[in-house]
Design an enzyme around this catalytic site. Structure first.
Site, PDB file in Angstrom:
ATOM      1  N   GLY B  15     -38.446 -19.641  -3.910  1.00  0.00           N
ATOM      2  CA  GLY B  15     -39.274 -18.444  -3.759  1.00  0.00           C
ATOM      3  C   GLY B  15     -39.779 -18.269  -2.336  1.00  0.00           C
ATOM      4  O   GLY B  15     -39.848 -17.148  -1.819  1.00  0.00           O
ATOM      5  N   ARG B 298     -24.784 -39.100 -11.303  1.00  0.00           N
ATOM      6  CA  ARG B 298     -25.884 -39.379 -12.229  1.00  0.00           C
ATOM      7  C   ARG B 298     -25.482 -39.389 -13.689  1.00  0.00           C
ATOM      8  O   ARG B 298     -25.980 -40.202 -14.458  1.00  0.00           O
ATOM      9  CB  ARG B 298     -26.975 -38.331 -12.022  1.00  0.00           C
ATOM     10  CG  ARG B 298     -27.623 -38.531 -10.697  1.00  0.00           C
ATOM     11  CD  ARG B 298     -28.668 -37.501 -10.443  1.00  0.00           C
ATOM     12  NE  ARG B 298     -29.238 -37.772  -9.131  1.00  0.00           N
ATOM     13  CZ  ARG B 298     -30.063 -36.956  -8.509  1.00  0.00           C
ATOM     14  NH1 ARG B 298     -30.413 -35.829  -9.072  1.00  0.00           N
ATOM     15  NH2 ARG B 298     -30.530 -37.286  -7.323  1.00  0.00           N
TER      16      ARG B 298
END
Ligand SMILES: Cc1cc2nc3c(=O)[nH]c(=O)nc-3n(C[C@H](O)[C@H](O)[C@H](O)COP(=O)(O)OP(=O)(O)OC[C@H]3O[C@@H](n4cnc5c(N)ncnc54)[C@H](O)[C@@H]3O)c2cc1C
Ligand code: SF4
Ligand code: FES
Lengths: 294, 636
Positions: B15, B298
């Site tokens: 943002g 991961r």
């Protein structure tokens, strides 16, 4: 008999002394409870306030704890079942938290009279009675929530930014910075805007009678740390004079009374008094430069 | 000031970048956040941000970054955006550096880089082990400067409740609630950007995410018609601390800097870890994946730990935990490079990770999926077309999305240190797209009729009123805990269709219960339970999208692992040149044929659309125009 609150925690009976765990309600026997059997209960004494201009009042809660609990985790547990030690159902206690790992700065409050982040205040290091109050100096929003707009206003006052030409890439390689300088600078970049240093500073004025984002009075140590950081940056240096002028004005550096509370309480161990010392030298040089008009 | 009015919702990296670009382009930005920007989840990021600078003498290249990202993501990401992101990464780092971000340095004073998972080159820039906080300081300061100049108007402590659409279905503003006064108000804009972050709280408390990563805002946009893509693709980070209130992350950087994962060879061994001799430790990642060792991607590390603990019963002390060991490394080195996470471990576990190994287990971490966003392919470069108004546009006209709440860059599994990159890059691209979008707008939102805004305010206010009046007996905090437990057990690391069906039934039941909440408080001021209750309702709806999407994908891809549909790799490791055509080993040839057939069927983006009867799941093709997927993932 007192009732004890806590989300999905066993209700405890008895006096809730440090080893009150023996009083664990025998009716619940899940695996997790086995762990809780080693836990204890604590009493939270919380200073509450329903709205900014309402009068504060105290409430006591007794809550069963689990290993590893911290002040934020017990406040979270309390939300689901806010019953006071006197058995009265009350509104949940309003408080702030996000990261629960001491990096967002949201959860700062007074714990047993000391300003500190609540998430890293582990219950095992606190007593059987824990006193919680909102962070002082800032206007209370509700209960343990305060409005720290002044902290951010100080960053505006001190022009704590680098003036970029724009957000685009200009294809220039990053400036070289020695590891030694990096290590010194990095310390200041760990500031998490918690406001704890301001709460502890005798020179930082109390909120009473001031707007929430008040821009007068002492800017406080947190913003000074950022001025120190930006003044050292290869580009930030270009606006050093402006920043120094900002902290040479009213409410600036000379308001520091050298109580050194800030550096003692900062949870990120930021060397705020070192910054203030360095800025003292920088402003002296700046004053000389200003005098000779260079 | 001239220019148009834009709303950006979210004050994390995504943002703030979008805000910088749009306000820098001469428009007014109203920036909304649940709290002060610096409290956004982005400050929690620890390990670093990827960019090819090739300053470590390893012949790294942007092409390799693109390949690692695409392959690490199970080839599921649209390729032009990934290409452009990797190409832009060095420039973004340089820009952050100019902002004053304290990136760690080499002895020559240059940007240092470290190793992360799923790659073989040191490509990760970092600022100690608090990289996210440092990047945030950089953009937050720039936005504060624009704010001081009157170009950005911050609305902190406001929560987006819904979008406002005009008669043509174009998004022309939002309805938000002041989290203090509880005022519900409409705000008009010529474009709206959502940068509202991740959704790890669906797995509470077994998550590394902040309490504000609820996904509620994205869920609201979805319920109003924005499509949601790849919802089933959710990452479990292999190395989170054990914790009852939160499972705090121990960054992948710990392994990148040399940390080793192990368990005692004898599962009944109850000795202190330091007393277990090297020969009696099982470094299972190094054994199973010799090529990448502890820095496998991961999803692979998480499944390996899962297998050790849940299938082999080989976890430390028979429990859900393995060791992450730094004790063999140089103290001073580790202290400067990982100080921030060491201090988290010391504070919350009460022991020193330099004195004894840490105890860790996988936890919910990152949403690869998110709001569906568009891009415009640029045939000239093979990347995305700069400044195209289509980039990062959601399926709702006028609504853009960037940061973790979009789905664009990570396919089926995100590589470490690629999401600070994607959050920043996508914020910038979304900002640029908005500038182009604004250029095409004829009538500003200020000239629109009041009716749709007033109607939406009334609708949202009535939801609040109902919640405040309701005495249904369901407690929002307990409902959230039930949701977290359900998602963790049934929509977790390992998935199964019967379990997913059961999860869907349970979610439906939770949704019912969530319609009968009792807030236990009716205070009209700073009522946190009200905001929370609404978030819980929207989290449950999002969980349904996630679970339905997981049910629909009958294969294993990246983080989405359904053993019933697994294609096991041949026992032998493929020659490094092994690709579709060039492999002599018959086992590999057979495998490649099945792998490709599976890709034919499943190498597609899952797209969920809201209907009154629940999510409608569809699939759409992936843009594979940069690199043909011819390498299966084999990190052995
Ligand atoms: C512990 C941890 C460590 C990580 N480490 C790394 C790393 O080392 N490297 C890496 O690349 N990635 C890392 N990640 C991932 C990365 O941090 C995130 O993906 C990224 O920061 C997301 O940024 P964002 O801007 O999309 O969202 P956030 O930073 O989550 O910001 C969301 C914003 O939206 C606002 N918001 C949300 N809902 C509303 C609403 N309804 N109304 C108004 N405002 C709203 C919030 O106030 C907030 O400002 C890590 C993640 C975790 C959990
Ligand atoms: S300087 Fe320290 S105490 Fe002050 S706001 Fe920053 S982190 Fe908090
Ligand atoms: S919750 Fe973030 S600092 Fe305590």
């Amino acid at each position: 008999m007192t009732s004890i609150a806590g989300a999905d925690r066993p209700a405890l009976r008895g006096d809730g002394s440090a080893d009150g765990a023996r009083d664990t309600d025998p009716s619940s026997g899940s695996a997790a409870d086995t762990q809780r059997a080693h836990s204890r209960s604590v009493e939270l004494q919380i200073r509450r306030q329903d709205a900014p201009d309402a009068a504060p009042y105290w409430q006591r809660f007794r809550i069963a704890t689990r290993p590893g609990d911290n002040v934020v985790s017990v406040l979270r547990a309390l939300r689901a079942d806010p019953i006071t030690a006197d058995g009265e159902r009350v509104d949940p206690v309003a408080f702030e938290h996000n990261c629960m790992e001491e990096v967002c700065g949201a959860c700062a409050m007074l714990i047993d009279g000391s300003p500190r982040p609540a998430c890293s205040a582990l219950l095992k290091d606190l007593g059987a009675v824990i006193r919680l109050e909102p962070l002082p100096k800032f206007p209370v929003v509700r209960d343990l929530m305060v409005d720290r707009a002044r902290l951010f206003a100080a960053l505006k006052r001190t022009r704590a930014w680098v003036r970029l030409d724009g957000h685009w890439d200009n294809h220039e390689r990053a400036p070289r910075i020695s590891q030694r300088q990096w290590a010194a600078d990095y310390l200041y970049s760990r500031c998490m805007s918690c406001g704890i240093c301001l709460a502890a500073c005798p020179q930082f004025p109390d909120a009473a009678g001031r707007p929430a984002d008040d821009s007068a009075g002492f800017v406080g140590p947190a913003a000074l740390g950022q001025v120190r950081l930006l003044n050292a940056h290869p580009l930030g240096r270009y606006d050093k004079a402006e920043r120094l002028h900002a902290i040479m004005a009213d409410g600036g550096l000379t308001d520091c009374g050298n109580a050194q509370n800030c550096v003692r309480v900062c949870p990120k161990e930021i060397p705020l008094t070192t910054a203030i010392g360095e800025l003292g030298r920088q402003t002296t040089v700046q004053a000389v430069k200003d005098f000779f008009g260079v | 000031m001239s220019g148009r009015q834009v709303i950006v919702v979210g004050g994390g990296l995504g943002g703030l970048w979008a805000t910088l670009v749009i306000a820098g382009g001469g428009h007014r930005v109203m920036l909304f956040s649940l709290f002060e920007m610096m409290r956004s989840h982005s400050v929690c990021a620890q390990g670093g941000i990827n960019a090819v600078l090739d300053m470590q003498g390893q012949h790294d290249s942007v092409e390799q970054h693109i390949l690692d990202t695409l392959k690490g993501g199970g080839w599921l990401a649209n390729q032009p955006p990934v290409k452009s992101m990797c190409e832009s990464a060095p420039g973004l780092i340089r820009t952050f550096e100019r902002m004053g971000v304290t990136f760690s340095r080499t002895p020559e004073g240059l940007l240092d880089q470290r190793l992360f998972g799923g790659v073989k080159k040191k490509r990760t820039c970092f600022a100690g082990a608090s990289t996210g906080q440092q990047l945030m300081h950089g953009v937050d300061q720039q936005v504060r400067r624009l704010e001081a100049e009157g170009r950005v108007d911050k609305h902190e402590w406001w929560e987006l409740l819904s979008l406002v659409k005009d008669a043509d279905g174009v998004c022309r503003g939002i309805v938000a609630m002041d989290l203090r006064s509880l005022e519900v108000r409409a705000f008009r804009a010529d474009a709206v950007v959502l940068a509202t972050g991740g959704l790890g709280q669906l797995y509470t408390p077994q998550t590394t995410c902040s309490t504000n990563s609820t996904g509620a805002a994205a869920s609201r946009a979805y319920q109003q018609g924005a499509r949601f893509a790849n919802a089933e693709l959710f990452q479990f980070h292999p190395t989170a601390m054990i914790g009852e209130d939160k499972t705090r992350l121990m960054s992948e950087a710990a392994r990148g800097e040399g940390g080793r994962v192990w368990v005692p060879k004898d599962p009944t061994d109850r000795r202190e870890p330091n007393r277990i001799p090297e020969a009696e430790r099982w470094h299972f990642l190094e054994e199973w994946y010799p090529a990448y060792g502890n820095t496998v991607p991961r999803d692979i590390a998480s499944r390996a730990i899962w297998k050790i603990c849940r299938e082999l019963g080989h976890g430390v002390g028979g429990g859900d935990r393995v060791y992450l060991d730094l004790t063999h490394l140089d103290r001073a080195f580790v202290e400067t490079r990982l100080g921030a996470i060491l201090s988290i471990y010391r504070k919350f576990a009460g022991t020193d990770p330099l004195g004894a190994p840490m105890e860790i287990f996988p936890a919910a971490h990152y949403a690869m999926g998110g709001l569906w966003v568009d891009f415009e392919h640029d045939p000239a470069t093979g990347g995305v077309k700069p400044d195209s108004p289509r980039n990062h546009a959601t399926s709702l006209p006028g609504l853009y999305a960037c940061g973790e709440c979009d789905y664009a860059y990570h396919g089926a599994n995100r590589l470490g240190a690629n999401s600070l990159l994607s959050a920043s890059y996508s914020g910038r691209v979304a900002g640029e797209a908005v500038l182009s979008h604004l250029a095409g707008i004829e009538r500003g939102a200020e000239a629109l009729a009041d009716a749709p805004f007033a109607a939406e305010v009334a609708r949202q206010q009535s939801i609040n009123d109902e919640l405040m009046a309701n005495r249904g007996g369901e407690n929002p905090y307990r409902l959230h805990a039930a949701l977290g437990a359900l998602m963790t057990s049934r929509v977790g690391v390992v998935r199964d269709n019967a379990e997913l069906d059961a999860a869907l039934a349970e979610i439906a039941e939770l949704e019912q219960r969530a319609a009968h909440m009792d807030l236990t408080e009716s205070t009209p001021w700073a009522n946190q339970t009200l905001a929370y209750a609404r978030q819980v309702q929207d989290m449950i709806r999002l969980a349904r999208v996630m679970t339905a999407s997981a049910r629909a994908r009958d294969e294993c891809r990246g983080a989405h692992y359904k053993p019933a549909f697994e294609l096991p790799l041949p026992a032998s490791k493929a020659a490094s040149s092994a690709t579709a055509g060039g492999n002599a080993d018959p086992a590999w040839e057979a495998y490649m044929a099945r792998w490709q057939a599976n890709n034919e069927r499943w190498l597609k983006t899952t797209v969920a659309e809201h209907t009154p009867d629940g999510p409608r799941i569809d699939f759409e093709p992936v843009d594979l125009s940069v690199l043909a997927p011819d390498q299966p993932r084999d990190y052995r």
